[in-house]
Design a protein around this motif. Structure first.
Motif, PDB file in Angstrom:
ATOM      1  N   GLY A 376      41.026  45.434  52.938  1.00 11.36           N
ATOM      2  CA  GLY A 376      41.084  44.321  52.002  1.00 11.36           C
ATOM      3  C   GLY A 376      41.042  42.975  52.682  1.00 11.36           C
ATOM      4  O   GLY A 376      41.013  42.856  53.913  1.00 11.36           O
ATOM      5  N   LYS A 388      40.695  37.096  47.205  1.00 14.45           N
ATOM      6  CA  LYS A 388      41.466  38.152  47.850  1.00 14.45           C
ATOM      7  C   LYS A 388      41.014  39.487  47.266  1.00 14.45           C
ATOM      8  O   LYS A 388      40.349  39.547  46.217  1.00 14.45           O
ATOM      9  N   GLY A 389      41.361  40.576  47.954  1.00 16.79           N
ATOM     10  CA  GLY A 389      40.969  41.893  47.454  1.00 16.79           C
ATOM     11  C   GLY A 389      41.670  42.994  48.224  1.00 16.79           C
ATOM     12  O   GLY A 389      42.112  42.803  49.365  1.00 16.79           O
ATOM     13  N   ARG A 390      41.769  44.157  47.597  1.00 18.86           N
ATOM     14  CA  ARG A 390      42.403  45.327  48.227  1.00 18.86           C
ATOM     15  C   ARG A 390      41.793  46.583  47.634  1.00 18.86           C
ATOM     16  O   ARG A 390      41.631  46.698  46.415  1.00 18.86           O
ATOM     17  N   GLN A 405      41.978  46.145  43.626  1.00 18.31           N
ATOM     18  CA  GLN A 405      42.481  44.863  43.159  1.00 18.31           C
ATOM     19  C   GLN A 405      41.617  43.761  43.762  1.00 18.31           C
ATOM     20  O   GLN A 405      41.296  43.801  44.957  1.00 18.31           O
ATOM     21  N   ALA A 406      41.237  42.802  42.932  1.00 22.05           N
ATOM     22  CA  ALA A 406      40.421  41.683  43.408  1.00 22.05           C
ATOM     23  C   ALA A 406      40.741  40.458  42.571  1.00 22.05           C
ATOM     24  O   ALA A 406      41.122  40.563  41.393  1.00 22.05           O
TER      25      ALA A 406
END
Length: 586
Positions: A376, A388-390, A405-406
């Motif tokens: 991420g 952001k992101g994961r 998730q973003a």
């Protein structure tokens, strides 16, 4: 005849005379016994059998053994050679003793016993090097046109061919050294090794040159009681995946890498390598930091922290063999192929690129353990805002459990559109949020099980490709011109916001609205993650509420149909005026 020539001739006559005074027993049995004892003492190998032995004094004194079978005393290394030649030292020979200065193994075939299940070069070399360390001294050994078979429980693990190696003569306490060439897994390689076997602080060096790798290491070992080696490493390869494949290491994650150069201070301990002051170049992008490679119960683990000025993340991602997210793909999801090795890698760069998008102040990571893959963006600035992101995938009884998730905040979409053509029709400032969670054995099951939420919010922008504001003005002024082409131009908006819930793979809009100078657009409906089909309806109304136009948004996500419903009505306060069905959809 010159004096020098006369002196040499006189010396030769004396040497021959001295040899003649010795009580040499040239019987075949004594030649064999003496030669075998000398070879065993100087090589550490026990001779098991031989066909015959011969001695020759000219041009150099030597003993030749034919079809020799031999083995190390503990049985780790065994083999046979077409011929073994032992070159004798002249001075010991003058006193009637056999002193060997050099031993040639001609076309030997060596069998090396390696641990079952081992697949690394370090495991394969550990036992032979340990046996060589036990020798206090050894003769110069020349191996020509040899082959080495690495076997585990009798099964061949690997074969080294075209072995042409010179093992240096050494005395007590001196390091073991070799140099030469060989062919391993089809790649011709030049090698040079200096390995400490005794004493205190001793030099250690390794050089490997092949089409896949250039490696140089120079350092020192603390001592046999402290098996720690410190030194400097220089490594370069045109392709990391090809290099790892050469060593039998197949990793899907490594396919993200291309050409690599690495310079570092290296410390080697049993099953551990630490890289400090590391300078790595990935296709020209420089990263500095520290890394560590460990082996725990046969499972390699890479950890490290790197930082640099720039990095092309998009290039790394494009090289990965990522499967297409397609419900029609019924093959099982393969998480094991992505989690074969442990990785804990943190990377920070001043600037990064992802398929045209430009990010700044980027902190990213990759965290892999058996049955778990996570990556991420911890932070990144982009176009006046942040992103952001994961992504997390974990093995589960139901298959693979995936979490995504973003988010983005305060991003200027018009600036981003200059780098991302897919955003060319959208202008505005804002962000989005996305959270998905699902599990399945195939993509069809995974997409059908997805739950979560999504939202987008923009302000002071416009949407290209449609002219909703113009459509509303026409409807208010002259309904007969309503259906003139409005799928061109732009629609300015003051706010655009949409929120959706996701359950069982179906996205349902809970609140979606776009407000402009003279209109309000409300959107409701759903979208299937499995089929990527939209089924939505919109209501375009004037801000005064005196006019409403129903629209439909249907079809594939890549190219949906967006138009007035075929039974649309103009609805002024004074009454309702139907729109001719024949005009709808033009």
């Amino acid at each position: 005849m010159t004096r020098r020539t006369a002196f040499l001739a006189f010396s030769l006559v004396i040497a021959i005379g001295l040899l003649g005074l010795q009580s040499w027993d040239l019987a075949l049995g004594r030649i064999e016994r003496s030669a075998v004892e000398a070879i065993e003492a100087r090589t550490g190998f026990a001779v098991k059998s031989l066909e015959r032995a011969e001695i020759a004094l000219l041009p150099l004194p030597r003993i030749s053994l034919s079809k020799v079978a031999f083995a190390q005393r503990d049985g780790v290394v065994a083999g046979e050679a077409v011929r073994v030649r032992a070159y004798l030292r002249l001075l010991p020979l003058l006193t009637g003793r056999l002193g060997i200065g050099r031993i040639d193994l001609v076309a030997p075939q060596l069998d090396v016993a390696v641990p079952a299940g081992s697949d690394s070069l370090g495991d394969w070399l550990a036992s032979p090097l340990a046996e060589l360390e036990k020798l206090r001294s050894q003769s110069r050994i020349v191996i020509s046109s040899g082959a080495v078979f690495l076997r585990a429980a009798g099964a061949i693990q690997s074969i080294v061919r075209n072995v042409n190696i010179v093992i240096d003569e050494r005395g007590a306490g001196e390091p073991f050294g070799l140099s030469g060439s060989l062919t391993w897994r089809g790649v011709s390689t030049d090698v040079s090794l200096v390995w400490p076997v005794a004493g205190g602080s001793t030099k250690a060096a390794l050089s490997v040159t092949s089409p896949l790798m250039k490696l140089r290491f120079e350092g020192t070992r603390a001592g046999p009681g402290e098996p720690v080696i410190d030194g400097t490493l220089a490594l370069s390869t045109p392709s990391v995946p090809q290099l790892l494949d050469w060593f039998g290491e197949r990793s899907r994650i490594s396919t993200a890498l291309g050409a690599l150069t690495l310079n570092a201070d290296l410390q080697l301990k049993p099953r551990e390598a630490s890289f400090t002051n590391a300078v790595a170049s990935l296709d020209g992008d420089r990263l500095d930091g520290v890394m560590k490679l460990t082996d725990v119960d046969g499972r390699f683990a890479l950890s490290g922290t790197l930082a640099g000025a720039s990095l092309d993340l998009g290039r790394l991602i494009r090289r990965l063999p990522l499967p297409a997210v397609d419900a029609a793909d019924t093959s099982p999801l393969d998480l094991d192929g992505w989690t074969g090795r442990d990785i804990d890698l943190r990377v920070s760069v001043d600037a990064a690129r992802i398929d045209g998008a430009r990010l700044a102040d980027v902190a990213t990571y990759v965290l892999v353990k058996k049955g778990r893959f996570e990556t991420g963006l911890l932070r990144a600035s982009a176009y006046g805002g942040t992103v952001k992101g994961r992504f997390l995938a974990v093995g589960a009884p139901t298959g693979v459990d995936v979490k995504l998730q973003a988010g983005a905040d305060k991003v200027d979409v018009s600036q981003a559109a200059a780098d991302l053509p897919q955003l060319a029709r959208l202008v505005g400032t804002g962000g989005f949020q996305l959270a998905l969670d699902g599990a399945g054995r195939t993509f069809d099951e995974l997409l059908g099980a997805m739950t979560g939420r999504a939202g987008i919010s923009l302000r002071q922008g416009e949407v290209g490709g449609i002219a909703l504001a113009e459509l509303m003005r026409r409807a208010e002024r002259n309904p007969s011109q309503l259906l003139r082409d409005w799928h061109q131009g732009k629609t300015p908006f003051e706010t655009l916001a949409a929120n959706a819930g996701i359950a069982n793979g179906l996205l349902v809009l809970t609140d979606a609205q776009m407000v402009g100078p003279n209109y309000r657009l409300n959107l409701a409906g759903n979208a299937s993650l499995r089929t990527r089909q939209l089924d939505m309806r919109a209501s375009l109304a004037s801000l005064s509420g005196s006019l409403r136009l129903p629209l439909v948004l249907k079809g594939p996500v890549e190219a949906p149909f967006f138009d007035l419903e075929s039974e649309a009505f103009l609805s002024p306060t004074a009454g309702s005026v139907p729109v001719a069905p024949s005009l709808i959809g033009r």
